[in-house]
Design an enzyme around this catalytic site. Structure first.
Site, PDB file in Angstrom:
ATOM      1  CE1 TYR A  51      -0.601   4.350  -0.382  1.00 14.30           C
ATOM      2  CE2 TYR A  51       1.084   6.047  -0.577  1.00 14.30           C
ATOM      3  CZ  TYR A  51       0.707   4.756  -0.228  1.00 14.30           C
ATOM      4  OH  TYR A  51       1.642   3.882   0.277  1.00 14.30           O
ATOM      5  CG  PHE A  59      -4.283   8.635   7.064  1.00 12.28           C
ATOM      6  CD1 PHE A  59      -3.773   8.121   5.877  1.00 12.28           C
ATOM      7  CD2 PHE A  59      -5.416   8.033   7.610  1.00 12.28           C
ATOM      8  CE1 PHE A  59      -4.375   7.042   5.242  1.00 12.28           C
ATOM      9  CE2 PHE A  59      -6.030   6.952   6.980  1.00 12.28           C
ATOM     10  CZ  PHE A  59      -5.507   6.463   5.797  1.00 12.28           C
ATOM     11  NE  ARG A  87      -2.442  -6.175   0.453  1.00 14.89           N
ATOM     12  CZ  ARG A  87      -2.746  -4.919   0.795  1.00 14.89           C
ATOM     13  NH1 ARG A  87      -2.045  -3.889   0.298  1.00 14.89           N
ATOM     14  NH2 ARG A  87      -3.723  -4.677   1.632  1.00 14.89           N
ATOM     15  CB  THR A  93      -2.492  -1.672   6.972  1.00 18.87           C
ATOM     16  OG1 THR A  93      -3.015  -2.261   5.772  1.00 18.87           O
ATOM     17  CG2 THR A  93      -2.240  -0.189   6.740  1.00 18.87           C
ATOM     18  NE  ARG A 104       3.069  -2.581   5.587  1.00 19.61           N
ATOM     19  CZ  ARG A 104       1.999  -2.446   4.826  1.00 19.61           C
ATOM     20  NH1 ARG A 104       0.934  -3.214   5.040  1.00 19.61           N
ATOM     21  NH2 ARG A 104       1.968  -1.553   3.861  1.00 19.61           N
ATOM     22  CG  HIS A 117       2.484   0.047  -2.047  1.00 20.74           C
ATOM     23  ND1 HIS A 117       1.181   0.290  -1.686  1.00 20.74           N
ATOM     24  CD2 HIS A 117       2.443  -0.377  -3.340  1.00 20.74           C
ATOM     25  CE1 HIS A 117       0.389   0.047  -2.728  1.00 20.74           C
ATOM     26  NE2 HIS A 117       1.129  -0.358  -3.747  1.00 20.74           N
ATOM     27  CD  GLU A 128      -0.685   0.083  -6.713  1.00 19.03           C
ATOM     28  OE1 GLU A 128       0.146  -0.824  -6.488  1.00 19.03           O
ATOM     29  OE2 GLU A 128      -1.655   0.330  -5.957  1.00 19.03           O
TER      30      GLU A 128
HETATM   31  P1  DAT Z   1      -1.760  -1.021   2.730  1.00 18.13           P
HETATM   32  O1  DAT Z   1      -0.490  -0.208   2.604  1.00 18.13           O
HETATM   33  O2  DAT Z   1      -1.594  -2.150   3.718  1.00 18.13           O
HETATM   34  O3  DAT Z   1      -2.304  -1.471   1.400  1.00 18.13           O
HETATM   35  P2  DAT Z   1      -3.889   0.952   2.745  1.00 18.13           P
HETATM   36  O4  DAT Z   1      -3.912   0.830   1.258  1.00 18.13           O
HETATM   37  O5  DAT Z   1      -5.191   0.810   3.463  1.00 18.13           O
HETATM   38  O6  DAT Z   1      -2.859  -0.075   3.397  1.00 18.13           O
HETATM   39  O7  DAT Z   1      -3.280   2.367   3.158  1.00 18.13           O
HETATM   40  C1  DAT Z   1      -2.173   2.867   2.449  1.00 18.13           C
HETATM   41  C2  DAT Z   1      -1.214   3.475   3.432  1.00 18.13           C
HETATM   42  O8  DAT Z   1      -1.842   4.570   4.104  1.00 18.13           O
HETATM   43  C3  DAT Z   1      -0.763   2.545   4.555  1.00 18.13           C
HETATM   44  O9  DAT Z   1       0.306   1.717   4.159  1.00 18.13           O
HETATM   45  C4  DAT Z   1      -0.360   3.506   5.629  1.00 18.13           C
HETATM   46  C5  DAT Z   1      -1.355   4.637   5.449  1.00 18.13           C
HETATM   47  N1  DAT Z   1      -2.495   4.464   6.366  1.00 18.13           N
HETATM   48  C6  DAT Z   1      -3.526   3.603   6.230  1.00 18.13           C
HETATM   49  N2  DAT Z   1      -4.368   3.695   7.271  1.00 18.13           N
HETATM   50  C7  DAT Z   1      -3.855   4.651   8.088  1.00 18.13           C
HETATM   51  C8  DAT Z   1      -4.242   5.212   9.322  1.00 18.13           C
HETATM   52  N3  DAT Z   1      -5.349   4.824   9.956  1.00 18.13           N
HETATM   53  N4  DAT Z   1      -3.433   6.171   9.874  1.00 18.13           N
HETATM   54  C9  DAT Z   1      -2.305   6.576   9.248  1.00 18.13           C
HETATM   55  N5  DAT Z   1      -1.895   6.091   8.075  1.00 18.13           N
HETATM   56  C10 DAT Z   1      -2.643   5.136   7.506  1.00 18.13           C
HETATM   57 MG    MG Z   2      -3.108  -0.377  -0.168  1.00 20.21          MG
END
Ligand code: DAT
Ligand code: MG
Length: 151
Positions: A51, A59, A87, A93, A104, A117, A128
């Site tokens: 991440y 967060f 996806r 998300t 989800r 994920h 990854e």
């Molecule tokens: P995704 O998992 O849909 O690819 P992402 O890569 O933008 O989403 O974010 C990775 C993870 O981080 C997501 O599954 C949950 C967490 N996350 C993202 N946005 C968030 C937020 N606004 N508040 C809390 N957790 C968040």
């Molecule tokens: Mg992501």
């Protein structure tokens, strides 16, 4: 030459809630090919690397803690178009915005507990997979049903 791969992971909430079979089943039924699979207690450095693009987000700490909070199921699925399709199967998300029919949308309510994920690009699918499985961990095999899924 291998086709596109997506790194898909059932997060600790999905494992604790007994959703492993349900989630793997959705990818199996879709018709993608499973090429790697393990149950894994993630060390902190892998979660942080996975991440890293979100490391400046407020967060981030809670996100890493959540990923470390129990075992995860790590998978690699292969097939033409698998990244985008995975996806779609996973959904938005924020589970409250995810469409019914998606993982989800059907199985989660909060962004911080969104059960699964999936890689967001083919490049990240490769990156990854290397991070979670290392090099050369993928199994090369021909599913007997392949001709019934791909003409
Ligand atoms: P995704 O998992 O849909 O690819 P992402 O890569 O933008 O989403 O974010 C990775 C993870 O981080 C997501 O599954 C949950 C967490 N996350 C993202 N946005 C968030 C937020 N606004 N508040 C809390 N957790 C968040
Ligand atoms: Mg992501």
């Amino acid at each position: 030459i291998r086709s596109e791969i997506s790194y898909v992971m059932i997060k600790p909430d999905g494992v604790q809630r007994g959703l492993v079979g349900e989630i793997i089943g959705r990818f199996e039924r879709k018709g993608f090919k499973l090429v790697a699979l393990k149950l894994f207690q993630c060390p902190k450095d892998i979660a942080e690397e996975h991440y890293k693009d979100l490391s400046s987000k407020p967060f981030f700490g809670a996100l890493v803690e959540y990923i470390l909070s129990g075992p995860v199921v790590c998978m690699v699925w292969e097939g033409a178009g698998v990244v985008k399709s995975a996806r779609k199967l996973i959904g938005a998300t924020n589970p409250l915005e995810a469409e019914p029919g998606t993982i989800r949308g059907d199985l989660a309510v909060q962004v911080g507990r969104n059960v699964v994920h999936g890689s967001d690009s083919a490049e990240n699918g490769e990156r990854e997979t290397a991070l979670w499985f290392g090099k050369d961990a993928l199994v090369s095999w021909e599913p007997a049903l392949a001709p019934w899924l791909i003409e």
